[in-house]
Design an enzyme around this catalytic site. Sequence first.
Site, mmCIF file in Angstrom:
data_model
loop_
_atom_site.group_PDB
_atom_site.id
_atom_site.type_symbol
_atom_site.label_atom_id
_atom_site.label_comp_id
_atom_site.label_asym_id
_atom_site.label_seq_id
_atom_site.Cartn_x
_atom_site.Cartn_y
_atom_site.Cartn_z
ATOM 1 N N ASP A 80 33.618 28.951 38.293
ATOM 2 C CA ASP A 80 34.433 29.441 39.420
ATOM 3 C C ASP A 80 34.170 28.762 40.771
ATOM 4 O O ASP A 80 34.227 29.425 41.815
ATOM 5 C CB ASP A 80 34.263 30.957 39.587
ATOM 6 C CG ASP A 80 34.766 31.738 38.386
ATOM 7 O OD1 ASP A 80 35.178 31.118 37.391
ATOM 8 O OD2 ASP A 80 34.725 32.982 38.438
ATOM 9 N N LYS A 133 40.223 31.775 33.162
ATOM 10 C CA LYS A 133 39.753 33.082 32.712
ATOM 11 C C LYS A 133 40.261 34.166 33.649
ATOM 12 O O LYS A 133 40.372 33.933 34.850
ATOM 13 C CB LYS A 133 38.220 33.096 32.666
ATOM 14 C CG LYS A 133 37.568 33.032 34.047
ATOM 15 C CD LYS A 133 36.090 32.871 33.890
ATOM 16 C CE LYS A 133 35.222 33.484 34.974
ATOM 17 N NZ LYS A 133 35.790 34.186 36.097
ATOM 18 N N CYS A 139 30.414 36.624 37.759
ATOM 19 C CA CYS A 139 30.957 35.783 36.673
ATOM 20 C C CYS A 139 29.889 34.936 35.991
ATOM 21 O O CYS A 139 29.975 34.682 34.795
ATOM 22 C CB CYS A 139 32.100 34.935 37.204
ATOM 23 S SG CYS A 139 33.522 35.960 37.637
#
Length: 201
Positions: A30, A114, A147
């Site tokens: 991310d 995702k 995450c």
Amino acid sequence: MVPTSVKVPQVAVVDKVSLPAGRSAVVVVDMQNDFAHERGKLYSPTAREVIPKIAGLLERARARGVRVIYTQDTHYEDDPVEFPIWGPHVVRGSWGWEIVDELKPKRGDVVIEKMRYDAFFGTPLDHVLRMYNIQHLVVTGTVANICVLHTVASARLRLYDVIVPIDAVAALNEFDYAAALRQMDFLYRVTLTKTEGVEFA
Ligand code: ZN
């Protein structure tokens, strides 16, 4: 009662980890504009600080032919699960959704979109790793206790070997950072090291 001050347990950080290049991947979680750019919607300054560490690791990994996998948090314009918690972020196709310029994926890299914290949930990540016969995951990126931790946990539950360079993961504050490392170390038996300690043989 919830304690307001606690002693932070020590975690084990090893000096060196040597990994077989052909069976390893570096996973960049991310590192998108909304999280790691000053103008991003959920910007955290520590995410910007880890960019050079990740960039250096990727350079060494690519030189040894190690596969590079990015996760890209991706939401519809009206995500009913995360937007009530975080507000709108990384809407698919927006500038904030894009991976930061400094770490742009290169040809041959894998990018996994995702929708949830866990990069395995509802994505082809496990299939991709099996397809390329990858067993060792060096996980970097942001956010350490969200995450990154969920992806690390999910990888461990699937019996992958996981290595986390602690200078290449970012958190919103020290508590979250320490809590994430504690879970990785004690609960999931992740190997913690620093980026300079990761070797690809
Ligand atoms: Zn999100």
